[in-house]
Structures are given as structure tokens and as C-alpha cells.
Design an enzyme around this catalytic site. Structure first.
Site, PDB file in Angstrom:
ATOM      1  N   LYS A  87      48.539 -27.787 -15.637  1.00  0.00           N
ATOM      2  CA  LYS A  87      48.716 -28.589 -14.422  1.00  0.00           C
ATOM      3  C   LYS A  87      47.462 -29.414 -14.195  1.00  0.00           C
ATOM      4  O   LYS A  87      46.372 -29.037 -14.645  1.00  0.00           O
ATOM      5  CB  LYS A  87      48.948 -27.651 -13.230  1.00  0.00           C
ATOM      6  CG  LYS A  87      49.627 -28.295 -12.051  1.00  0.00           C
ATOM      7  CD  LYS A  87      51.132 -28.258 -12.139  1.00  0.00           C
ATOM      8  CE  LYS A  87      51.755 -28.946 -10.951  1.00  0.00           C
ATOM      9  NZ  LYS A  87      53.207 -28.891 -10.965  1.00  0.00           N
ATOM     10  N   GLY A 111      61.148 -29.225   4.460  1.00  0.00           N
ATOM     11  CA  GLY A 111      60.573 -30.302   3.653  1.00  0.00           C
ATOM     12  C   GLY A 111      61.676 -31.208   3.139  1.00  0.00           C
ATOM     13  O   GLY A 111      62.569 -30.760   2.419  1.00  0.00           O
ATOM     14  N   LEU A 112      61.616 -32.466   3.538  1.00  0.00           N
ATOM     15  CA  LEU A 112      62.658 -33.426   3.140  1.00  0.00           C
ATOM     16  C   LEU A 112      62.071 -34.497   2.224  1.00  0.00           C
ATOM     17  O   LEU A 112      62.278 -35.686   2.408  1.00  0.00           O
ATOM     18  CB  LEU A 112      63.280 -34.063   4.384  1.00  0.00           C
ATOM     19  CG  LEU A 112      64.154 -33.119   5.212  1.00  0.00           C
ATOM     20  CD1 LEU A 112      64.458 -33.723   6.586  1.00  0.00           C
ATOM     21  CD2 LEU A 112      65.457 -32.792   4.480  1.00  0.00           C
ATOM     22  N   GLY A 114      63.660 -31.660  -1.377  1.00  0.00           N
ATOM     23  CA  GLY A 114      64.373 -31.209  -0.173  1.00  0.00           C
ATOM     24  C   GLY A 114      65.482 -32.166   0.237  1.00  0.00           C
ATOM     25  O   GLY A 114      66.572 -31.734   0.627  1.00  0.00           O
TER      26      GLY A 114
HETATM   27  P1  NAD Z   1      57.305 -34.432  -1.760  1.00  0.00           P
HETATM   28  O1  NAD Z   1      55.868 -34.747  -1.565  1.00  0.00           O
HETATM   29  O2  NAD Z   1      58.246 -35.510  -2.172  1.00  0.00           O
HETATM   30  O3  NAD Z   1      57.921 -33.807  -0.414  1.00  0.00           O
HETATM   31  C1  NAD Z   1      57.319 -32.813   0.338  1.00  0.00           C
HETATM   32  C2  NAD Z   1      57.853 -32.970   1.772  1.00  0.00           C
HETATM   33  O4  NAD Z   1      57.441 -31.843   2.527  1.00  0.00           O
HETATM   34  C3  NAD Z   1      57.318 -34.205   2.483  1.00  0.00           C
HETATM   35  O5  NAD Z   1      58.395 -34.877   3.126  1.00  0.00           O
HETATM   36  C4  NAD Z   1      56.337 -33.633   3.513  1.00  0.00           C
HETATM   37  O6  NAD Z   1      56.247 -34.426   4.688  1.00  0.00           O
HETATM   38  C5  NAD Z   1      56.990 -32.293   3.787  1.00  0.00           C
HETATM   39  N1  NAD Z   1      56.096 -31.268   4.330  1.00  0.00           N
HETATM   40  C6  NAD Z   1      54.807 -31.011   4.012  1.00  0.00           C
HETATM   41  N2  NAD Z   1      54.366 -29.959   4.725  1.00  0.00           N
HETATM   42  C7  NAD Z   1      55.403 -29.534   5.489  1.00  0.00           C
HETATM   43  C8  NAD Z   1      55.589 -28.497   6.427  1.00  0.00           C
HETATM   44  N3  NAD Z   1      54.581 -27.687   6.750  1.00  0.00           N
HETATM   45  N4  NAD Z   1      56.799 -28.355   7.001  1.00  0.00           N
HETATM   46  C9  NAD Z   1      57.806 -29.169   6.700  1.00  0.00           C
HETATM   47  N5  NAD Z   1      57.698 -30.186   5.817  1.00  0.00           N
HETATM   48  C10 NAD Z   1      56.502 -30.374   5.228  1.00  0.00           C
HETATM   49  O7  NAD Z   1      57.341 -33.221  -2.782  1.00  0.00           O
HETATM   50  P2  NAD Z   1      58.547 -32.747  -3.715  1.00  0.00           P
HETATM   51  O8  NAD Z   1      58.444 -33.394  -5.031  1.00  0.00           O
HETATM   52  O9  NAD Z   1      59.830 -32.803  -2.946  1.00  0.00           O
HETATM   53  O10 NAD Z   1      58.134 -31.222  -3.953  1.00  0.00           O
HETATM   54  C11 NAD Z   1      58.305 -30.254  -2.941  1.00  0.00           C
HETATM   55  C12 NAD Z   1      57.887 -28.889  -3.464  1.00  0.00           C
HETATM   56  O11 NAD Z   1      58.658 -28.569  -4.626  1.00  0.00           O
HETATM   57  C13 NAD Z   1      56.424 -28.792  -3.913  1.00  0.00           C
HETATM   58  O12 NAD Z   1      55.947 -27.502  -3.644  1.00  0.00           O
HETATM   59  C14 NAD Z   1      56.504 -29.006  -5.410  1.00  0.00           C
HETATM   60  O13 NAD Z   1      55.414 -28.411  -6.093  1.00  0.00           O
HETATM   61  C15 NAD Z   1      57.791 -28.305  -5.729  1.00  0.00           C
HETATM   62  N6  NAD Z   1      58.424 -28.760  -6.950  1.00  0.00           N
HETATM   63  C16 NAD Z   1      58.818 -30.042  -7.079  1.00  0.00           C
HETATM   64  C17 NAD Z   1      59.436 -30.457  -8.259  1.00  0.00           C
HETATM   65  C18 NAD Z   1      59.948 -31.857  -8.420  1.00  0.00           C
HETATM   66  O14 NAD Z   1      60.735 -32.103  -9.350  1.00  0.00           O
HETATM   67  N7  NAD Z   1      59.577 -32.810  -7.556  1.00  0.00           N
HETATM   68  C19 NAD Z   1      59.637 -29.537  -9.297  1.00  0.00           C
HETATM   69  C20 NAD Z   1      59.230 -28.217  -9.125  1.00  0.00           C
HETATM   70  C21 NAD Z   1      58.621 -27.837  -7.945  1.00  0.00           C
END
Ligand code: NAD
Length: 338
Positions: free
Chosen positions: A77, A173-174, A178
Site C-alpha cells: 500500500k 459513507g456515501l 457507499g
Molecule cells: P471515498 O473517499 O470515495 O468515500 C468515503 C466517504 O466517506 C466520503 O463521502 C466521506 O465524506 C465519507 N466519510 C468520511 N468519514 C465519515 C464518517 N465519519 N461518517 C460518515 N461518512 C464519512 O472512499 P471509497 O473509495 O468509497 O472507500 C471507502 C472505504 O472503502 C475506505 O475505507 C476504503 O479503504 C475502502 N475500500 C475502498 C475500495 C474501492 O474500490 N474504492 C476497495 C476496498 C476498500
């Protein structure tokens, strides 16, 4: 660029890269299955120590995730302690990744997009997700599909699929994952979910209310929720809040949801079905890996849908082995490591 190699027990290689006003870390946890594959996260951390802790946890999780998903990639990572992915920073990311000569392959993650990765790719050959012609690029829809399948599997395992009332689910988280998950739940033909959502950004919550008829989640609604889907940040289940967590099922896309692995046992003892995050959220890396080896959308779809099958198998094996699904998932992941 300043580069320092750090000696961290249990990790094959860890580097600190520094520019004039920001730092980055790359951690390669384990390459026994192949080169390390994992995204590049960019966000402002309170300190470089905190960024280092995050990259170490995330890299270790990638070893388990890639192995359990049947991928021939190891765990690694990158995190960048910076507020946003400017062009210069993405060039820096590319140059840092290039120094490792392919032992670490990067991709987009929290705080970075496919377009950012295209900028990084101007300086390195080792970007997995660039969305080049006809390739999907963004892994997030696949992550969301995998989480959705796992929620269906967990609901079925708990015999809640024919519950007389609508299942109430809280998507925390949207963002990329999400939002995609909420969309799938809203359009589910298998059963009706009553959607509750939260995000730090009020406009995302407002958009989900309008688009999906979702209700804003507030803590006073906790007792009604059947499924909690953490899709924002990690460490949402901690020693200091474990007693408040009563959701029958926890199944979401966020990485490192538990502050410590021991909390899985506490949840298990309390009858809460915790679905191991690195099993549930592997859809994105399955897609990213396919981009490297020659993209096959049908194979990716099947493999992502199989996350639900893998979760059911893990539940059953954990039950027979008298252990938690998390411990069983770790055992299964380790069993593939040569
Ligand atoms: P992102 O940055 O697109 O979205 C994260 C969202 O969470 C944002 O809208 C942010 O405003 C919101 N947020 C942050 N803190 C918050 C809180 N305390 N309460 C409510 N909402 C909150 O990120 P993503 O790509 O959607 O990833 C989300 C999670 O999933 C992360 O932990 C990431 O490591 C994990 N993940 C993502 C992927 C992927 O394909 N994108 C793959 C595996 C794991």
C-alpha cells in the site's frame, strides 16, 4: 526526492519518501504470491507517524485480501500525507512507485481517482488502474458489488432473508463504494431494504434521500438497524464504542473496521455477525488485478459475485472450527501463502 528505507518487523520493505511540504510511505508486506498490489491513499494525517501506522495496517490487510481472493499478488500500500492529489503530487507518487521497479503496483484509493492515476502513470509503469481504452479503471463499482453480495449472504446465513419486515440497513459513507452499494440495495430485486445513510458531507446525504428515498441515519435509530455497512473510514469498531454496537450484522466496504482483531471475538460472543472486511471488499482489487493480466469482465464479475459464496463458506467453517469468521478468513488466506 528524499528516500529513506525503514526497518519494520514483519514487513519486507517499507519506505519513507519526502518532498518539501509532504511525505509518503510505501509498505510492502508480503510478496510470496507475487508483486505487492494495493492502492495509493491520499489524505491529510495528523502526523507522519499516523500515516505510517495506516500504511502498515493497510498493506498487511492487502496480503490477506489478495490471497483470499485467489490472486497471485502480494500485499502492499501507499499513503500520501497531503490534502489533495495535485499534478505535482501525482508525479511524485509515480516517481516513488517507479523506484521499487515493480515490486509494488499501485492503484487509486481514498483521495485519488483514475484520472490522478493517469497522471502518476506518466512517471511509472506500475499503475494497475488507469482505465485505458475499454478498461473499467474505477474498481469501486466492483467493490460495491462484492459488498452487496456479502450482505445478501450474511442475511441468508442469519435466516433473515424472509423476515416479515423490511431489513433496515445503515450505509456509513456515501463515497465511491457507499454510493454504489446504496444504489444496488435500492435496486435490489431479491428483497427490499429500508435504507439509512450517513456522510460527513450533508449534500451526499441529501442526494441519497432524493435519489434512493433513504433516511438520514442518526444514533437514536441504532436499535432498529439490522445491517451496519461501514463504507467510510477504518477503526469504526473500537474498545471505546464496542458496548454501543448492537447491530445483528456488520458487513461493509471500509478497510480495517476493527481497532484490534480481538474485537471480532467480542462481537461473536455477543451474537453479532462480523463479516471480515478484507474478504468482503476485495471486488476492487479483483478488477485491478485483471487489468494487469488482461481484462476479462465476465471472470471479474463471477469472482466478485463469489465473494458472497466465500463468505458463506467462511461462516460455516468458522462454526465447525468453533472460531470467529475473521480468524477463519485469516486461516484461509494464510493457507494460500507459499
Ligand atoms: P471515498 O473517499 O470515495 O468515500 C468515503 C466517504 O466517506 C466520503 O463521502 C466521506 O465524506 C465519507 N466519510 C468520511 N468519514 C465519515 C464518517 N465519519 N461518517 C460518515 N461518512 C464519512 O472512499 P471509497 O473509495 O468509497 O472507500 C471507502 C472505504 O472503502 C475506505 O475505507 C476504503 O479503504 C475502502 N475500500 C475502498 C475500495 C474501492 O474500490 N474504492 C476497495 C476496498 C476498500
Amino acid at each position: 526526492m528524499f528516500i529513506e528505507r525503514l526497518d519494520v518487523t514483519g514487513y519486507e520493505e517499507v519506505y519513507h519518501f519526502a518532498d518539501t511540504d509532504f511525505s509518503a510511505f510505501i509498505a510492502i508486506h508480503n510478496t510470496r504470491l507475487g508483486p505487492a498490489l494495493g492502492g495509493c491513499r491520499m489524505k491529510p494525517y495528523e502526523s507522519d507517524d499516523q500515516a505510517l501506522r495506516d500504511v502498515l495496517l493497510l498493506a498487511k490487510g492487502m496480503t490477506l485480501k489478495n490471497s483470499l481472493a485467489g490472486l497471485d499478488y502480494g500485499g502492499g500500500k501507499m499513503v500520501v500525507n497531503a490534502p489533495d492529489p495535485t499534478r505535482d503530487r501525482m508525479h511524485f507518487v509515480g516517481e516513488a512507485v517507479e523506484t521499487l521497479q515493480g515490486r509494488y503496483l499501485t492503484a487509486d484509493d481514498v483521495g485519488t481517482t483514475i484520472d490522478d492515476m493517469k497522471v502518476a502513470a506518466q512517471r511509472t509503469r506500475y499503475v494497475a488502474t488507469q482505465g485505458a481504452d475499454a478498461l473499467p479503471g474505477d474498481p469501486s463499482p466492483w467493490t460495491a458489488l462484492g459488498v452487496f453480495q456479502c450482505i445478501l449472504a450474511a442475511v441468508a446465513y442469519r435466516n433473515m432473508q424472509n423476515a416479515p419486515t423490511d431489513l433496515k440497513i445503515w450505509v456509513q459513507g456515501l463515497g465511491k463504494v457507499g454510493w454504489g452499494l446504496t444504489e444496488r440495495l435500492a435496486n435490489s430485486r431479491r428483497r427490499f431494504f429500508d435504507l439509512y445513510v450517513s456522510d460527513l458531507l450533508p449534500d451526499r446525504v441529501a442526494a441519497a434521500r432524493t435519489t434512493f428515498g433513504a433516511t438520514e441515519y442518526t444514533p437514536d435509530k441504532a436499535a432498529q438497524i439490522h445491517v451496519y455497512a461501514p463504507c467510510a473510514m477504518g477503526q469504526v469498531i473500537r474498545d471505546d464504542n464496542i458496548d454501543d454496537i448492537r447491530f445483528p450484522i456488520i458487513c461493509g466496504g471500509a478497510n480495517n473496521q476493527l481497532e484490534t482483531d480481538e474485537l471480532a471475538q467480542t462481537l461473536h460472543d455477543r451474537g453479532i455477525l462480523y463479516c471480515p472486511d478484507f474478504l468482503v471488499n476485495a471486488g476492487g482489487v479483483i478488477s485491478a488485478a485483471s487489468e494487469i493480466t488482461g481484462y476479462d469482465e465476465g471472470a471479474v464479475r463471477q469472482s466478485v459475485i463469489d465473494r458472497g459464496v466465500c463468505l458463506t463458506k467462511t461462516f460455516k467453517m468458522a462454526e465447525h472450527g468453533n472460531t470467529t469468521p475473521l480468524e477463519m478468513a485469516k486461516l484461509l488466506a494464510h493457507s494460500r501463502l507459499p
